[in-house]
Motif scaffolding. Sequence first.
Motif, PDB file in Angstrom:
ATOM      1  N   GLU A   1      55.984  -4.206  41.147  1.00  0.00           N
ATOM      2  CA  GLU A   1      55.146  -5.392  41.017  1.00  0.00           C
ATOM      3  C   GLU A   1      55.434  -6.100  39.694  1.00  0.00           C
ATOM      4  O   GLU A   1      55.497  -7.328  39.638  1.00  0.00           O
ATOM      5  CB  GLU A   1      53.669  -5.020  41.116  1.00  0.00           C
ATOM      6  CG  GLU A   1      52.749  -6.210  41.154  1.00  0.00           C
ATOM      7  CD  GLU A   1      51.322  -5.872  41.493  1.00  0.00           C
ATOM      8  OE1 GLU A   1      50.461  -6.727  41.237  1.00  0.00           O
ATOM      9  OE2 GLU A   1      51.061  -4.776  42.022  1.00  0.00           O
ATOM     10  N   GLU A   2      55.640  -5.332  38.642  1.00  0.00           N
ATOM     11  CA  GLU A   2      55.956  -5.920  37.329  1.00  0.00           C
ATOM     12  C   GLU A   2      57.284  -6.679  37.374  1.00  0.00           C
ATOM     13  O   GLU A   2      57.394  -7.779  36.828  1.00  0.00           O
ATOM     14  CB  GLU A   2      56.017  -4.816  36.273  1.00  0.00           C
ATOM     15  CG  GLU A   2      56.202  -5.335  34.860  1.00  0.00           C
ATOM     16  CD  GLU A   2      56.190  -4.206  33.836  1.00  0.00           C
ATOM     17  OE1 GLU A   2      57.167  -4.111  33.081  1.00  0.00           O
ATOM     18  OE2 GLU A   2      55.212  -3.442  33.813  1.00  0.00           O
ATOM     19  N   GLU A   3      58.296  -6.111  38.024  1.00  0.00           N
ATOM     20  CA  GLU A   3      59.593  -6.776  38.139  1.00  0.00           C
ATOM     21  C   GLU A   3      59.487  -8.049  38.975  1.00  0.00           C
ATOM     22  O   GLU A   3      60.129  -9.050  38.673  1.00  0.00           O
ATOM     23  CB  GLU A   3      60.626  -5.831  38.770  1.00  0.00           C
ATOM     24  CG  GLU A   3      61.072  -4.718  37.856  1.00  0.00           C
ATOM     25  CD  GLU A   3      61.952  -3.700  38.546  1.00  0.00           C
ATOM     26  OE1 GLU A   3      62.950  -3.288  37.921  1.00  0.00           O
ATOM     27  OE2 GLU A   3      61.659  -3.313  39.701  1.00  0.00           O
ATOM     28  N   ILE A   4      58.661  -8.015  40.007  1.00  0.00           N
ATOM     29  CA  ILE A   4      58.447  -9.198  40.839  1.00  0.00           C
ATOM     30  C   ILE A   4      57.865 -10.325  39.992  1.00  0.00           C
ATOM     31  O   ILE A   4      58.359 -11.453  39.998  1.00  0.00           O
ATOM     32  CB  ILE A   4      57.526  -8.886  42.040  1.00  0.00           C
ATOM     33  CG1 ILE A   4      58.235  -7.969  43.036  1.00  0.00           C
ATOM     34  CG2 ILE A   4      57.055 -10.175  42.725  1.00  0.00           C
ATOM     35  CD1 ILE A   4      57.331  -7.378  44.100  1.00  0.00           C
ATOM     36  N   LEU A   5      56.810 -10.016  39.244  1.00  0.00           N
ATOM     37  CA  LEU A   5      56.170 -11.035  38.403  1.00  0.00           C
ATOM     38  C   LEU A   5      57.130 -11.575  37.353  1.00  0.00           C
ATOM     39  O   LEU A   5      57.162 -12.780  37.101  1.00  0.00           O
ATOM     40  CB  LEU A   5      54.914 -10.458  37.747  1.00  0.00           C
ATOM     41  CG  LEU A   5      53.766 -10.143  38.704  1.00  0.00           C
ATOM     42  CD1 LEU A   5      52.651  -9.416  37.974  1.00  0.00           C
ATOM     43  CD2 LEU A   5      53.257 -11.401  39.377  1.00  0.00           C
ATOM     44  N   GLU A   6      57.921 -10.703  36.769  1.00  0.00           N
ATOM     45  CA  GLU A   6      58.890 -11.135  35.767  1.00  0.00           C
ATOM     46  C   GLU A   6      59.969 -12.012  36.392  1.00  0.00           C
ATOM     47  O   GLU A   6      60.327 -13.055  35.850  1.00  0.00           O
ATOM     48  CB  GLU A   6      59.531  -9.909  35.110  1.00  0.00           C
ATOM     49  CG  GLU A   6      60.473 -10.250  33.983  1.00  0.00           C
ATOM     50  CD  GLU A   6      61.054  -9.005  33.330  1.00  0.00           C
ATOM     51  OE1 GLU A   6      62.245  -9.049  32.993  1.00  0.00           O
ATOM     52  OE2 GLU A   6      60.323  -8.013  33.168  1.00  0.00           O
ATOM     53  N   TYR A   7      60.475 -11.608  37.547  1.00  0.00           N
ATOM     54  CA  TYR A   7      61.557 -12.345  38.192  1.00  0.00           C
ATOM     55  C   TYR A   7      61.109 -13.737  38.629  1.00  0.00           C
ATOM     56  O   TYR A   7      61.873 -14.689  38.589  1.00  0.00           O
ATOM     57  CB  TYR A   7      62.075 -11.563  39.403  1.00  0.00           C
ATOM     58  CG  TYR A   7      63.462 -11.968  39.829  1.00  0.00           C
ATOM     59  CD1 TYR A   7      64.570 -11.295  39.355  1.00  0.00           C
ATOM     60  CD2 TYR A   7      63.673 -13.041  40.694  1.00  0.00           C
ATOM     61  CE1 TYR A   7      65.854 -11.665  39.715  1.00  0.00           C
ATOM     62  CE2 TYR A   7      64.951 -13.422  41.062  1.00  0.00           C
ATOM     63  CZ  TYR A   7      66.032 -12.734  40.576  1.00  0.00           C
ATOM     64  OH  TYR A   7      67.296 -13.102  40.933  1.00  0.00           O
ATOM     65  N   LEU A   8      59.868 -13.844  39.056  1.00  0.00           N
ATOM     66  CA  LEU A   8      59.371 -15.116  39.593  1.00  0.00           C
ATOM     67  C   LEU A   8      58.620 -15.961  38.557  1.00  0.00           C
ATOM     68  O   LEU A   8      58.018 -16.968  38.911  1.00  0.00           O
ATOM     69  CB  LEU A   8      58.478 -14.847  40.801  1.00  0.00           C
ATOM     70  CG  LEU A   8      59.166 -14.107  41.950  1.00  0.00           C
ATOM     71  CD1 LEU A   8      58.169 -13.771  43.034  1.00  0.00           C
ATOM     72  CD2 LEU A   8      60.319 -14.917  42.501  1.00  0.00           C
ATOM     73  N   ALA A   9      58.697 -15.570  37.309  1.00  0.00           N
ATOM     74  CA  ALA A   9      57.960 -16.277  36.258  1.00  0.00           C
ATOM     75  C   ALA A   9      58.353 -17.749  36.154  1.00  0.00           C
ATOM     76  O   ALA A   9      57.563 -18.567  35.702  1.00  0.00           O
ATOM     77  CB  ALA A   9      58.162 -15.586  34.914  1.00  0.00           C
ATOM     78  N   GLY A  10      59.539 -18.118  36.580  1.00  0.00           N
ATOM     79  CA  GLY A  10      59.986 -19.507  36.484  1.00  0.00           C
ATOM     80  C   GLY A  10      59.534 -20.394  37.627  1.00  0.00           C
ATOM     81  O   GLY A  10      59.852 -21.573  37.655  1.00  0.00           O
ATOM     82  N   ASN A  11      58.792 -19.849  38.573  1.00  0.00           N
ATOM     83  CA  ASN A  11      58.277 -20.642  39.688  1.00  0.00           C
ATOM     84  C   ASN A  11      56.819 -20.993  39.425  1.00  0.00           C
ATOM     85  O   ASN A  11      56.008 -20.105  39.178  1.00  0.00           O
ATOM     86  CB  ASN A  11      58.356 -19.867  41.005  1.00  0.00           C
ATOM     87  CG  ASN A  11      59.763 -19.744  41.501  1.00  0.00           C
ATOM     88  OD1 ASN A  11      60.507 -18.870  41.079  1.00  0.00           O
ATOM     89  ND2 ASN A  11      60.145 -20.644  42.375  1.00  0.00           N
ATOM     90  N   LEU A  12      56.511 -22.271  39.495  1.00  0.00           N
ATOM     91  CA  LEU A  12      55.132 -22.698  39.293  1.00  0.00           C
ATOM     92  C   LEU A  12      54.456 -22.958  40.632  1.00  0.00           C
ATOM     93  O   LEU A  12      55.036 -23.549  41.527  1.00  0.00           O
ATOM     94  CB  LEU A  12      55.081 -23.982  38.465  1.00  0.00           C
ATOM     95  CG  LEU A  12      55.614 -23.898  37.044  1.00  0.00           C
ATOM     96  CD1 LEU A  12      55.463 -25.246  36.352  1.00  0.00           C
ATOM     97  CD2 LEU A  12      54.898 -22.818  36.262  1.00  0.00           C
ATOM     98  N   CYS A  13      53.225 -22.495  40.743  1.00  0.00           N
ATOM     99  CA  CYS A  13      52.393 -22.797  41.895  1.00  0.00           C
ATOM    100  C   CYS A  13      51.075 -23.307  41.333  1.00  0.00           C
ATOM    101  O   CYS A  13      50.348 -22.575  40.667  1.00  0.00           O
ATOM    102  CB  CYS A  13      52.157 -21.553  42.755  1.00  0.00           C
ATOM    103  SG  CYS A  13      51.012 -21.865  44.117  1.00  0.00           S
ATOM    104  N   ARG A  14      50.795 -24.551  41.581  1.00  0.00           N
ATOM    105  CA  ARG A  14      49.585 -25.146  41.017  1.00  0.00           C
ATOM    106  C   ARG A  14      48.359 -24.927  41.895  1.00  0.00           C
ATOM    107  O   ARG A  14      47.252 -25.194  41.487  1.00  0.00           O
ATOM    108  CB  ARG A  14      49.826 -26.630  40.782  1.00  0.00           C
ATOM    109  CG  ARG A  14      50.805 -26.849  39.639  1.00  0.00           C
ATOM    110  CD  ARG A  14      51.158 -28.312  39.455  1.00  0.00           C
ATOM    111  NE  ARG A  14      51.977 -28.502  38.279  1.00  0.00           N
ATOM    112  CZ  ARG A  14      53.298 -28.463  38.284  1.00  0.00           C
ATOM    113  NH1 ARG A  14      53.943 -28.230  39.406  1.00  0.00           N
ATOM    114  NH2 ARG A  14      53.971 -28.644  37.178  1.00  0.00           N
ATOM    115  N   CYS A  15      48.571 -24.434  43.124  1.00  0.00           N
ATOM    116  CA  CYS A  15      47.445 -24.230  44.043  1.00  0.00           C
ATOM    117  C   CYS A  15      46.812 -22.861  43.920  1.00  0.00           C
ATOM    118  O   CYS A  15      45.600 -22.739  43.880  1.00  0.00           O
ATOM    119  CB  CYS A  15      47.889 -24.405  45.489  1.00  0.00           C
ATOM    120  SG  CYS A  15      48.428 -26.049  45.917  1.00  0.00           S
ATOM    121  N   SER A  16      47.666 -21.838  43.935  1.00  0.00           N
ATOM    122  CA  SER A  16      47.096 -20.508  44.110  1.00  0.00           C
ATOM    123  C   SER A  16      47.507 -19.478  43.070  1.00  0.00           C
ATOM    124  O   SER A  16      47.034 -18.355  43.123  1.00  0.00           O
ATOM    125  CB  SER A  16      47.465 -19.976  45.497  1.00  0.00           C
ATOM    126  OG  SER A  16      48.862 -19.802  45.593  1.00  0.00           O
TER     127      SER A  16
END
Length: 156
Positions: free
Chosen positions: A118-133
């Motif tokens: 889960e930590e690697e997922i959050l780190e890998y996707l840190a460059g994606n912004l989601c303003r809704c959820s």
Amino acid sequence: MEIKFKLNGKEIKAEAEADTILLDFLREQGCYSVKRGCETANCGLCTVLMNKKSVLSCSVLAVQADGQEIVTLEGMQKEAEEFGDFLANEGAEQCGFCNPGFIMNVFAMLEEIEEPTEEEILEYLAGNLCRCSGFVGQTRSILKFLKYKKGGKKEA
């Protein structure tokens, strides 16, 4: 300048100006899943795969695609639909504007990390912004998708 590359499995030969960014060039080729967001490489909306690695097409010149393999969401419909069900089931698709770039990054991550934590997922996707959820639903959907891909049941 003439460039030749593979786009979603199809050989492409086209003219590109030296200063054309890949994002604009791909949209001219009919790849409308590639979206313009921040234009500063900070939101992830324009993410595509170049040789199976995620790149931000707003910060890559089209001529850099010469000789490369580019995949957009249009080239991953089956995989995207399968994963998209998990996003929808977690309520993580709300407006859907960020989904194409997000999905492309998920598949790039899975090429690079076989069983991400889960930590690697959050780190890998840190460059994606989601303003809704935010990322709670997205993270749950990825974890459930990974479990499903390993032979588990599809959770409702």
